[in-house]
Design an enzyme around this catalytic site. Structure first.
Site, PDB file in Angstrom:
ATOM      1  N   HIS A 245       0.546  -1.144   0.002  1.00 57.02           N
ATOM      2  CA  HIS A 245       0.141   0.092  -0.110  1.00 57.02           C
ATOM      3  C   HIS A 245       0.764   1.082   0.219  1.00 57.02           C
ATOM      4  CE1 HIS A 245       0.908  -0.642   4.243  1.00 57.02           C
ATOM      5  NE2 HIS A 245       0.795   0.515   4.223  1.00 57.02           N
ATOM      6  N   TYR A 246       2.037   0.996   0.675  1.00 58.99           N
ATOM      7  CA  TYR A 246       2.900   2.535   0.749  1.00 58.99           C
ATOM      8  C   TYR A 246       3.471   2.685  -0.618  1.00 58.99           C
ATOM      9  CZ  TYR A 246       7.189   4.770   1.516  1.00 58.99           C
ATOM     10  OH  TYR A 246       8.193   5.922   1.673  1.00 58.99           O
ATOM     11  N   TYR A 247       3.977   1.422  -1.421  1.00 60.53           N
ATOM     12  CA  TYR A 247       4.391   1.818  -2.790  1.00 60.53           C
ATOM     13  C   TYR A 247       3.254   2.255  -3.780  1.00 60.53           C
ATOM     14  CZ  TYR A 247       8.757  -0.447  -1.276  1.00 60.53           C
ATOM     15  OH  TYR A 247      10.040  -0.899  -0.803  1.00 60.53           O
TER      16      TYR A 247
END
Lengths: 214, 214
Positions: free
Chosen positions: A128-130
């Site tokens: 999700h961060y990427y």
């Protein structure tokens, strides 16, 4: 240049603000979120502006007035949930880009993450961060701004060495936050890295040399 | 047209697939995630393809081959966390758009959400969802595809009435999932809504009339 540092109170942000504050050619304006963060910057003689990335584009636009460049070094961090990743790392960046377009602040530097463009490399617990970084980078590239997207490897708190490897395509590596801040500083007005995206990890070249070879 | 329905097993997706299956002019291909979802579509005589939006662009590209249009009706839903919102509602949409570009599948319809373009209207507990929809819509608009972005109001399970209000700017309202599916169906080949974004809620106009007034 007068540089709005978004995420000035983060670890990279603080290193970077210190470098700007001790420079003869650039001046920082620290965009921070909380009143209690002001004193650190006051002690450096650095101007601050209290503005949240969860606020409106208008508020960020107001914070940016009078600046010649923007550095986006903010991040919701690992302690908050994916909802904040969406709101800060993606939409906070998108709003800051919109504010730069509105104010005509053309120069925009972004701290991204290594492999943000390679979905196959995203580990499930960090995916999700990427996604957030990937799309924030794409929004910046599609803007009319003069961008530089810096994708550091795994961040460490080691002292900076001033020596790095900077290349367009790289899968892994580490780099200290202090060296990332120095890369930001040297990249600010280096035309060789205008409208470029590159990965950076610790290496054996002087930062200026590394940037000039991009 | 042969239409790839992404999120075919969702509530809007199922209504829409049924409409396509009973049509003389269009044929659905249901993109679904789980083997146990196949039987519903088999019973309708509808072709299925098992492909996850968490998979690669290549996999989605493969699923799309032979189709003339794509409808993105997928969503991670309210039961999963914001991490899945990022992976499905934003990056799943982005990957589907990339697949459509690769396959030359020009027609692309997106189920978005009312107020996805108005940050000031986003309630805090749903803000992450709106961020995902907002940026997925922007990615579609920036693509070279012939898009239609449909932003329904609050979704209900009422029976469809076939009558709606469809306007570019609207803040609130409700609409049944069945009516949203009918709007999708009628919008598929209606040139009046090519490259348009609009809100839709229940109203008093026949769907074709409402779309032709956009």
């Amino acid at each position: 240049m007068k540089v709005l540092v978004v995420g000035a109170n983060g670890q990279i942000g603080r290193h970077f603000v210190k470098m700007l504050a001790s420079s003869d050619i650039h001046t920082p304006k620290a965009m921070i979120r909380k009143e209690e963060q002001v004193s650190f910057f006051n002690s450096l003689g650095v101007e601050t502006v209290l503005t949240s990335l969860e606020g409106s584009v208008e508020e960020i636009t107001e914070a940016m007035k009078g600046c010649d460049a923007v550095v986006f070094a903010a991040g919701s961090g690992g302690k908050t949930g994916a909802d904040k990743t969406l709101l800060i790392d993606l939409d906070g960046a998108a709003k800051t880009i919109e504010a730069a377009e509105r104010t005509g602040t053309e120069r925009f530097l972004m701290i991204s993450a290594i492999n943000a463009d390679k979905r196959a490399m995203w580990k499930e617990d960090m995916a999700h961060y990427y996604v957030a970084k990937h799309h924030a980078d794409n929004i910046l590239r599609a803007s009319g701004l003069v961008y530089t997207i810096i994708r550091p490897g795994i961040l460490t708190n080691d002292s900076g060495t001033g020596k790095v490897l900077a290349v367009e395509d790289l899968d892994s590596g580490e780099i200290s936050r202090e060296d990332v801040a120095r890369v930001l500083f040297n990249a600010l007005d280096n035309e060789r890295v205008f409208n470029k995206t590159f990965a950076v990890v610790s290496g054996d070249r002087e930062i200026d040399t590394a940037l000039n070879q991009l």
